[in-house]
Design a protein around this motif. Structure first.
Motif, PDB file in Angstrom:
ATOM      1  N   TYR A  96      51.082  -2.679  55.811  1.00  0.00           N
ATOM      2  CA  TYR A  96      52.238  -3.718  56.528  1.00  0.00           C
ATOM      3  C   TYR A  96      52.743  -3.667  57.310  1.00  0.00           C
TER       4      TYR A  96
ATOM      5  N   HIS B 104      46.285  -8.349  47.276  1.00  0.00           N
ATOM      6  CA  HIS B 104      46.391  -7.035  47.999  1.00  0.00           C
ATOM      7  C   HIS B 104      46.276  -6.257  46.540  1.00  0.00           C
TER       8      HIS B 104
ATOM      9  N   GLU C 187      43.061  -3.749  53.523  1.00  0.00           N
ATOM     10  CA  GLU C 187      44.406  -4.555  54.182  1.00  0.00           C
ATOM     11  C   GLU C 187      45.378  -4.417  55.097  1.00  0.00           C
TER      12      GLU C 187
ATOM     13  N   THR D 297      46.768  -0.437  51.792  1.00  0.00           N
ATOM     14  CA  THR D 297      47.481  -1.086  52.401  1.00  0.00           C
ATOM     15  C   THR D 297      48.277  -0.787  53.532  1.00  0.00           C
TER      16      THR D 297
ATOM     17  N   PRO E  94      52.011  -8.560  52.397  1.00  0.00           N
ATOM     18  CA  PRO E  94      51.222  -8.110  50.663  1.00  0.00           C
ATOM     19  C   PRO E  94      50.443 -10.032  50.413  1.00  0.00           C
TER      20      PRO E  94
END
Length: 234
Positions: free
Chosen positions: A217, A209, A200, A215, A205
């Protein structure tokens, strides 16, 4: 890494830096418009003039927008990658195509296209549309609508999308809220097979998530080019 099939899901967050508004953020479109009024078949039936005005304004916004570094990076990935790269976008803009991507599925339709309710023809249309506009194919007036999937309608090309998800060995979700199905369920679908890498890339999030193995960001215009560089150098 030798990923043979890459599927990339994109949402409104990838186009926000190009000047196109998101929907569900604190200043998103759904804080200013009632989605039942402008994004449902029932709303269009009640007040087609208002709905056409809404989409005319969005087309005007799109005409002024340009792809950002995230769109350009994905186009570069498609060109340089030796395997398959498919973009499945929830967005109705054509910024991926403007950046050079060719293998794109618009699951929610396209703002630059219209559909005739009389002859079912879908055609390109980048300017204003009105209640009394005539279909260029059948000549009937009053039957044209944006070629956009509204709430309560079936997203487009879902069989193709799930086939690609079944085959992918890398699934990347970029700029999505993780709240709208069926797209919000794609990562869970991919995880059932247990072999695909899931990533992701988002400003914040998403609701799903925790389902992703990785992940990251930050702004899409920074995250996506960096991630593409990593893939191409691996």
């Amino acid at each position: 890494m030798g990923y043979g099939h890459i599927v990339i899901l994109t949402g409104a967050g990838i186009s926000a830096e190009s000047g196109l508004g998101t929907f569900r953020d604190k200043d998103g479109l759904w804080t200013r418009y009632n989605l039942e009024d402008v994004a449902t078949p029932e709303g269009f039936a009640r007040n087609p003039v208002f709905v056409h005005e809404f989409y005319n304004a969005r087309r005007a916004n799109l005409r002024d927008a340009r792809p950002n570094a995230a769109h350009e990076a994905l186009a570069r990935l498609e060109t340089a990658w030796p395997g398959d790269v498919l973009i499945v976008t929830q967005n109705v803009d054509d910024l991926h195509e403007q950046a050079g991507s060719r293998n794109v599925i618009h699951m929610h339709g396209e703002l630059s296209r219209i559909r005739c309710g009389a002859c079912e023809t879908v055609s390109e249309h980048r300017h204003d549309l009105f209640v009394d506009s005539e279909c260029a194919d059948c000549g009937v007036a009053g039957t044209l609508r944006p070629h956009v999937v509204w709430f309560g309608e079936m997203p487009l090309r879902m069989e193709e999308i799930f086939t690609a998800l079944d085959e992918c060995d890398l699934f990347v979700s970029i700029g999505t809220s993780g709240t709208v199905y069926p797209a919000a369920g794609f990562v869970a679908h991919v995880r059932r097979f247990g072999h695909a890498r899931t990533v992701e890339l988002n400003l914040d999030p998403s609701e799903g998530h925790s389902l992703f193995a990785e992940t990251r960001y930050g702004p899409a215009s920074e995250l996506v080019p960096a991630f593409v560089d990593e893939l191409l150098k691996a």
